[in-house]
Write a protein that holds these residues in place. Structure first.
Motif, PDB file in Angstrom:
ATOM      1  N   LEU A 144       0.841  -1.207   0.000  1.00  0.00           N
ATOM      2  CA  LEU A 144       0.000   0.000   0.000  1.00  0.00           C
ATOM      3  C   LEU A 144       0.873   1.253   0.000  1.00  0.00           C
ATOM      4  O   LEU A 144       0.618   2.208  -0.736  1.00  0.00           O
ATOM      5  N   MET A 186      -5.524   0.895  -4.390  1.00  0.00           N
ATOM      6  CA  MET A 186      -5.672  -0.180  -3.403  1.00  0.00           C
ATOM      7  C   MET A 186      -6.028  -1.488  -4.090  1.00  0.00           C
ATOM      8  O   MET A 186      -5.502  -2.543  -3.725  1.00  0.00           O
ATOM      9  N   LEU A 187      -6.892  -1.457  -5.076  1.00  0.00           N
ATOM     10  CA  LEU A 187      -7.232  -2.673  -5.826  1.00  0.00           C
ATOM     11  C   LEU A 187      -6.006  -3.216  -6.551  1.00  0.00           C
ATOM     12  O   LEU A 187      -5.768  -4.424  -6.555  1.00  0.00           O
ATOM     13  N   THR A 223      -5.169   5.731  -3.803  1.00  0.00           N
ATOM     14  CA  THR A 223      -6.567   5.873  -4.210  1.00  0.00           C
ATOM     15  C   THR A 223      -7.254   4.521  -4.106  1.00  0.00           C
ATOM     16  O   THR A 223      -6.593   3.498  -3.895  1.00  0.00           O
ATOM     17  N   ASN A 224      -8.564   4.504  -4.288  1.00  0.00           N
ATOM     18  CA  ASN A 224      -9.288   3.230  -4.304  1.00  0.00           C
ATOM     19  C   ASN A 224      -8.769   2.325  -5.413  1.00  0.00           C
ATOM     20  O   ASN A 224      -8.580   1.129  -5.211  1.00  0.00           O
ATOM     21  N   ALA A 225      -8.520   2.900  -6.589  1.00  0.00           N
ATOM     22  CA  ALA A 225      -7.984   2.109  -7.704  1.00  0.00           C
ATOM     23  C   ALA A 225      -6.596   1.579  -7.356  1.00  0.00           C
ATOM     24  O   ALA A 225      -6.260   0.443  -7.674  1.00  0.00           O
TER      25      ALA A 225
END
Length: 161
Positions: free
Chosen positions: A25, A40-41, A36-38
């Motif tokens: 991360l 994190m994925l 960002t959320n993206a």
């Protein structure tokens, strides 16, 4: 804490898992100039690749070296347990950070002719995060989880069911 090979494997898997999550991360955030959320994925896809490497490096290489160094610096039973834990964690990070930074740049950064500067910069950026994450969060969490899994009953450790 671990007394058997099975317990060593469990402890190392837990430690590798929580260290890899945090460090991936962190490195994704560095690469993307913010997490960002993206991101994190994307990180969770990277974890699938890095986790086995981290476990193998830790279990088969670093954990063979670290105790030899640590027990030259401290004596379990004579020194306070917290001091032994801090020294062991610090020495482990001192070995694992450069090793995993090397793997990280080879897999994710493809540094080419700038290999040495990219690796050194990656180690310098990763070391403070790895050190403080290990000492203040990951280490205590993994030791707590390990004690929950292997409960002590009548003075002997048993696998919690």
């Amino acid at each position: 804490m671990p007394k058997t090979k099975f317990q060593e494997v469990v402890f190392c898997l837990l430690m590798s898992f929580f260290m890899v999550i945090a460090m991936e991360l962190y490195n994704t955030g560095l690469r993307m100039h913010g997490l960002t959320n993206a991101g994190m994925l994307h990180t969770f896809r990277e974890i699938i690749l890095i986790l086995p490497i981290c476990f193998i490096m830790s279990f088969f290489i670093v954990e063979r070296i670290v105790p030899k160094i640590v027990f030259q610096l401290v004596t379990p039973g004579e020194d306070k347990p917290v001091f032994v834990i801090l020294i062991r964690s610090s020495v482990t990070v001192a070995f694992m950070c450069p090793i995993m930074s090397l793997w990280g740049i080879c897999i994710f950064k493809q540094p080419g002719s700038e290999f040495l500067p990219v690796w050194l910069q990656t180690v310098v950026l990763n070391f403070p995060m790895a050190f403080f994450w290990q000492l203040f969060f990951c280490g205590p969490l993994v030791r707590f989880l390990f004690r929950c899994i292997f409960e002590r009953k009548n003075g002997q450790e048993e696998f919690a069911s």
